[in-house]
Design an enzyme around this catalytic site. Structure first.
Site, PDB file in Angstrom:
ATOM      1  N   SER A  14       0.858  -1.197   0.000  1.00 50.21           N
ATOM      2  CA  SER A  14       0.000   0.000   0.000  1.00 50.21           C
ATOM      3  C   SER A  14       0.892   1.244   0.000  1.00 50.21           C
ATOM      4  O   SER A  14       2.123   1.144  -0.009  1.00 50.21           O
ATOM      5  CB  SER A  14      -0.922  -0.014   1.208  1.00 50.21           C
ATOM      6  N   VAL A  16       1.408   3.419  -2.374  1.00 51.69           N
ATOM      7  CA  VAL A  16       2.180   3.714  -3.583  1.00 51.69           C
ATOM      8  C   VAL A  16       1.450   4.741  -4.457  1.00 51.69           C
ATOM      9  O   VAL A  16       1.832   4.968  -5.597  1.00 51.69           O
ATOM     10  CB  VAL A  16       2.503   2.450  -4.413  1.00 51.69           C
ATOM     11  N   GLY A  19      -4.536   6.443  -4.573  1.00 56.10           N
ATOM     12  CA  GLY A  19      -5.493   7.559  -4.500  1.00 56.10           C
ATOM     13  C   GLY A  19      -5.139   8.668  -5.478  1.00 56.10           C
ATOM     14  O   GLY A  19      -6.006   9.216  -6.152  1.00 56.10           O
ATOM     15  N   TYR A  55      -2.469   9.396  13.803  1.00 57.74           N
ATOM     16  CA  TYR A  55      -1.262   8.581  13.664  1.00 57.74           C
ATOM     17  C   TYR A  55      -1.547   7.334  12.838  1.00 57.74           C
ATOM     18  O   TYR A  55      -0.690   6.808  12.139  1.00 57.74           O
ATOM     19  CB  TYR A  55      -0.746   8.130  15.031  1.00 57.74           C
ATOM     20  N   THR A 190       9.265  -7.636 -11.654  1.00 60.87           N
ATOM     21  CA  THR A 190       7.827  -7.656 -11.948  1.00 60.87           C
ATOM     22  C   THR A 190       7.116  -8.814 -11.246  1.00 60.87           C
ATOM     23  O   THR A 190       5.887  -8.901 -11.284  1.00 60.87           O
ATOM     24  CB  THR A 190       7.561  -7.810 -13.465  1.00 60.87           C
ATOM     25  N   GLY A 356      -6.951  20.525  16.091  1.00 61.75           N
ATOM     26  CA  GLY A 356      -6.584  19.421  16.960  1.00 61.75           C
ATOM     27  C   GLY A 356      -7.605  19.223  18.067  1.00 61.75           C
ATOM     28  O   GLY A 356      -8.468  20.067  18.295  1.00 61.75           O
ATOM     29  N   CYS A 383      -8.897  26.608  13.333  1.00 57.35           N
ATOM     30  CA  CYS A 383      -9.790  25.939  14.287  1.00 57.35           C
ATOM     31  C   CYS A 383      -9.175  25.969  15.690  1.00 57.35           C
ATOM     32  O   CYS A 383      -9.172  27.006  16.328  1.00 57.35           O
ATOM     33  CB  CYS A 383     -10.118  24.532  13.807  1.00 57.35           C
ATOM     34  N   GLN A 387      -8.676  29.084  18.389  1.00 58.52           N
ATOM     35  CA  GLN A 387      -9.130  29.082  19.780  1.00 58.52           C
ATOM     36  C   GLN A 387      -7.969  29.391  20.723  1.00 58.52           C
ATOM     37  O   GLN A 387      -8.115  30.151  21.683  1.00 58.52           O
ATOM     38  CB  GLN A 387      -9.754  27.721  20.113  1.00 58.52           C
ATOM     39  N   ARG A 464     -16.312  21.485  18.129  1.00 50.55           N
ATOM     40  CA  ARG A 464     -17.357  21.444  19.126  1.00 50.55           C
ATOM     41  C   ARG A 464     -17.441  22.787  19.850  1.00 50.55           C
ATOM     42  O   ARG A 464     -18.501  23.281  20.142  1.00 50.55           O
ATOM     43  CB  ARG A 464     -16.968  20.357  20.127  1.00 50.55           C
ATOM     44  N   HIS A 509     -12.010  25.380   8.761  1.00 53.44           N
ATOM     45  CA  HIS A 509     -10.784  24.823   8.167  1.00 53.44           C
ATOM     46  C   HIS A 509     -10.660  25.264   6.716  1.00 53.44           C
ATOM     47  O   HIS A 509     -11.101  24.549   5.818  1.00 53.44           O
ATOM     48  CB  HIS A 509     -10.833  23.288   8.217  1.00 53.44           C
ATOM     49  N   GLU A 511      -8.242  25.131   4.826  1.00 58.72           N
ATOM     50  CA  GLU A 511      -7.343  24.263   4.046  1.00 58.72           C
ATOM     51  C   GLU A 511      -8.092  23.265   3.163  1.00 58.72           C
ATOM     52  O   GLU A 511      -7.573  22.840   2.129  1.00 58.72           O
ATOM     53  CB  GLU A 511      -6.362  23.514   4.967  1.00 58.72           C
TER      54      GLU A 511
END
Ligand code: GLN
Length: 552
Positions: A14, A16, A19, A55, A190, A356, A383, A387, A464, A509, A511
């Protein structure tokens, strides 16, 4: 035309870039005049990634409708410049919850509930929802993980069935694999690709296209070999060499002929010629040597850069548009508390504190905000970063270290960030976040209004706690400006400081809405201030001056 489907599976290992490959191929099709959407099927049991540790899973990407999704949806939206919705991220947890819910209600009339057909039918139903809820004519579906994982079997079985349900002309299977490099002999192998294709075949899926990822150049013989062993045509093998410029991937796939091949396979004709001018300029600009600005990103999950993927990309988009290179220093906020890492912060031309949850490291972020305010270093708070900027300023104004967000100190005498009164009862019941797109009205004569050049904007939220209105007046008198408010004026969406070149925080957010060719205005405004702090002249301004000299 009936909906066309392109399915993406992964082989060998995975991470690689499955997506990114799906996102880039989606763009190739959009550039040919088709409406596309992308869906991610995640084989894990969590209902959504909202509760997973960054993480483990990297960033949680939030959509317009407030769904908390896999970070690959960020790639899809950024590359293709589309807005996806809730049905575009499906997990095993969602599928089972739905089927078990129906079983408990008695919907199956006493039948035995099984993976085939009940789970696979539910997966297929969810895949069909994409075309029903968007205008997509071509739906790209990516399965998380790699072929051979026990968990992804029901998803693969559903995809296998879809070919017989919909026909060969409406379905394409793309298998993304990895070619390992053996240093001792200096060759690419291959064999793992052959094995993973064999594994896929044993499930009943024969790939139509192989995307062979590699860190090294792949020659034609190797492509021939992959074609032969994996039983695809040579033209359907795309060697994708790792590039240092992420946004070059669509151009590379275009050059390999991927867009035309996919259309041909689906029996479609391009409605227009793709126009790559913007993307070519973008990759040229990325490669061009530019003056560097340094931004310290003070966060909690800095070891894993994927945890702040959208923030990093938004910074890059803005930097390209301003003709600078942004060098991000990843600073662990808990280290700052111990007095470590300050050299990096002090060396930076700007500070960014992203979102966070949870109290670990918050004091370090407050200290970073304090440093930025006192030293007039450009600061952007996203965010939680907004605060904590408010907490820091209020500590200074009210002269008390006990000022806090009630998220981190329930009994603080000065909860400048708090739950809204009408939220408190709901929060006790557990479902509590403000998620998704909300309007924000910009107040004239502010950094925010100047950056956006608009009166009202829509931005994505995931939080929240809110600015506590009991403190609005006192902080305003001391120099805090509420430059973005909800239309009813009750919620502070953007706060900024008057006596500072750029100290601004957003409750939302930004971003998530930055795009490579359409950088977010607030990131651009922040980086302009950073560039000025770094003593770098504005290239565009220089060009204009030069022009005036020539004309005058
Ligand atoms: N923990 C804060 C809240 O829930 C901020 C959330 C965030 O940064 N996304 O309000």
């Amino acid at each position: 035309m009936s909906t066309k489907y392109i399915f993406f599976t992964g082989g060998v290992v995975s991470s690689v870039g499955k997506g990114v490959t799906a996102a880039a191929l989606g763009l190739l099709l959009k550039e040919r005049g088709f409406n596309v959407a992308v869906q991610k099927l995640d084989p894990y049991i969590n209902v959504d990634p909202g509760t997973m540790s960054p993480y483990q899973h990297g960033e949680v990407y939030v959509l317009d409708d407030g769904s908390e999704t896999d970070l690959d949806l960020g790639h899809y939206e950024r590359f293709i410049d589309i807005s996806l919705n809730r049905v575009c991220n499906v997990t095993t947890g969602q599928v089972y919850a739905e089927v078990i819910g129906k079983e408990r209600r008695g919907d199956f009339l006493g039948g035995t509930i099984q993976v085939i057909p009940h789970i696979t039918n539910e997966i297929k139903r969810r895949i069909s929802l994409v075309a029903k809820t968007t205008s997509a004519e071509i739906v790209l579906v990516e399965i998380g993980g790699t072929v051979g994982d026990i968990e992804s079997l029901p998803f693969l079985e559903a995809l296998r069935q879809m070919r017989s349900d919909l026909g060969r002309e409406n379905t394409v299977y793309v298998h993304v694999t990895w070619l390992p490099y053996i240093g001792a002999t200096g060759e690419l192998k291959t064999k793992p690709t052959q094995h993973s294709v064999r594994e896929l075949r044993s499930i009943g899926i024969s790939p139509d296209v192989i995307v062979a990822r590699s860190d090294y150049p792949v020659d034609d013989d190797l492509c021939e070999k992959i074609a032969l062993f994996c039983d695809v045509t040579r033209k359907a093998v795309f060697p994708m060499i790792t590039t240092d410029v992420l946004y070059e991937v669509p151009l590379l796939l275009e050059r390999l002929g991927a867009g035309d091949l996919l259309l041909q396979r689906l029996g479609l004709e391009a409605r227009r010629q793709p126009d790559w001018k913007d993307w070519e300029r973008l990759t040229r600009d990325v490669r061009r040597p530019k003056p560097t600005v340094r931004v310290a990103l003070v966060g909690k999950y800095v070891e894993l850069h994927d945890a702040y993927m959208s923030v990093r990309e938004a910074l890059k988009h803005a930097a390209i548009s301003l003709g600078v290179e942004v060098d991000i220093s990843w600073v662990h906020s808990a280290e700052l508390e111990k007095g470590r890492g300050w050299d990096v912060v002090k060396d930076a031309n700007g500070v960014i504190v992203p979102g966070g949850f949870g109290s670990r490291g918050t004091e370090g972020k407050i200290q970073a905000a304090h440093y930025a305010r006192e030293n007039k270093v450009p600061y952007l708070g996203l965010c939680l970063g907004m605060q904590l900027m408010v907490v820091e300023f209020a500590r200074h104004v009210l002269g008390s270290d006990e000022v806090n967000s009630s998220e981190f100190d329930r009994s603080t005498p000065y909860p400048v960030i708090d739950l809204m009164p009408d939220q408190k009862s709901i929060s006790d019941m557990g479902g509590t976040m403000r998620l998704g797109l909300y309007p924000c009205v910009l107040q004239p004569e502010s950094l925010a209004a100047e950056a956006y050049q608009q009166k009202i904007v829509q931005e994505r939220h995931r939080h929240r706690f809110e600015f506590n209105n009991a403190y609005r007046e006192s902080l305003q008198k001391a120099g805090m400006r509420y430059s973005g408010l909800s239309p009813d004026g009750r919620l502070v969406e953007i706060a900024e400081l008057d006596d500072h070149p750029f100290m601004l925080g957003t409750q939302f957010h930004p971003e998530f809405l930055s795009r490579p060719n359409r950088p977010h205005p607030l990131f651009v405004a922040f980086l302009k201030a950073v560039r000025e702090r770094a003593g770098i002249r504005d290239e565009n301004l220089e060009l204009k001056e030069e022009q005036l000299r020539v004309e005058g």
